[in-house]
Design a protein around this motif. Sequence first.
Motif, PDB file in Angstrom:
ATOM      1  N   ASP A  48       0.633  -1.114  -0.135  1.00 18.30           N
ATOM      2  CA  ASP A  48       0.330   0.249   0.232  1.00 18.30           C
ATOM      3  C   ASP A  48       0.703   1.336  -0.023  1.00 18.30           C
ATOM      4  O   ASP A  48       1.721   1.054   0.287  1.00 18.30           O
ATOM      5  N   GLY A  49       0.274   2.492  -0.166  1.00 18.12           N
ATOM      6  CA  GLY A  49       1.019   3.674  -0.398  1.00 18.12           C
ATOM      7  C   GLY A  49       1.731   4.333  -1.506  1.00 18.12           C
ATOM      8  O   GLY A  49       1.875   2.840  -2.720  1.00 18.12           O
ATOM      9  N   ASN A  50       2.149   5.354  -1.877  1.00 12.28           N
ATOM     10  CA  ASN A  50       2.594   5.888  -3.475  1.00 12.28           C
ATOM     11  C   ASN A  50       4.742   6.225  -2.965  1.00 12.28           C
ATOM     12  O   ASN A  50       4.486   6.704  -3.781  1.00 12.28           O
ATOM     13  N   SER A  72      -2.555  -0.950  -3.237  1.00 15.75           N
ATOM     14  CA  SER A  72      -3.012   0.349  -3.641  1.00 15.75           C
ATOM     15  C   SER A  72      -2.852   1.501  -2.809  1.00 15.75           C
ATOM     16  O   SER A  72      -1.888   1.584  -2.177  1.00 15.75           O
ATOM     17  N   ALA A  73      -2.621   2.318  -3.670  1.00 15.55           N
ATOM     18  CA  ALA A  73      -2.420   3.793  -3.447  1.00 15.55           C
ATOM     19  C   ALA A  73      -2.877   4.336  -1.950  1.00 15.55           C
ATOM     20  O   ALA A  73      -2.234   4.928  -1.334  1.00 15.55           O
ATOM     21  N   GLU A  74      -3.996   3.355  -1.241  1.00 18.21           N
ATOM     22  CA  GLU A  74      -4.327   3.858  -0.031  1.00 18.21           C
ATOM     23  C   GLU A  74      -3.994   3.504   0.843  1.00 18.21           C
ATOM     24  O   GLU A  74      -4.033   1.836   0.601  1.00 18.21           O
ATOM     25  N   ARG A  75      -3.317   4.285   1.814  1.00 16.40           N
ATOM     26  CA  ARG A  75      -3.522   2.463   3.216  1.00 16.40           C
ATOM     27  C   ARG A  75      -4.201   1.984   3.785  1.00 16.40           C
ATOM     28  O   ARG A  75      -4.748   2.574   4.517  1.00 16.40           O
ATOM     29  N   ARG A  76      -4.734   0.644   4.049  1.00 14.15           N
ATOM     30  CA  ARG A  76      -5.307   0.111   4.100  1.00 14.15           C
ATOM     31  C   ARG A  76      -4.750  -1.148   5.309  1.00 14.15           C
ATOM     32  O   ARG A  76      -5.831  -2.083   5.731  1.00 14.15           O
TER      33      ARG A  76
END
Length: 135
Positions: A48-50, A72-76
């Motif tokens: 996760d992250g960018n 995902s670009a979003e931290r989950r």
Amino acid sequence: FAPMQSPVTLSLILPAFNEERTILNSLKEALEFLDAMKVSFEVIVVADGNDGTREKVGEFAKSHPRVKVLGSAERRGKGRGVKDGVELAIGKYIGFADADNKTPLGFTRVQSADEYAHGSQRYFGYAVWIQVFSA
């Protein structure tokens, strides 16, 4: 009819967040460890992250077909990473370890895919890992 056996014995899940600088070393160590065990395996990195971790693993996976990447670009969160990895995993046994490699892989907790599917809270540790793979 008997259920079809998976060609993969072990799926190792590495949830990762902000590991761009360390992920390739962790992957190489995981591949060496699993190759030495002489079992069929896959490594699933859930990043996760960018920060570039997912992209770096994606490039690495092009020349290492037993490595898969998702995220995902979003931290989950780590829990969601493990869950997503388990859903993709095809191994008879599923293990997970931190992507920063601070816990040696020999101590990764391993759980039967069947037990995970049935919601068991029981984990198998290193002693069972040896018993399962030394037979």
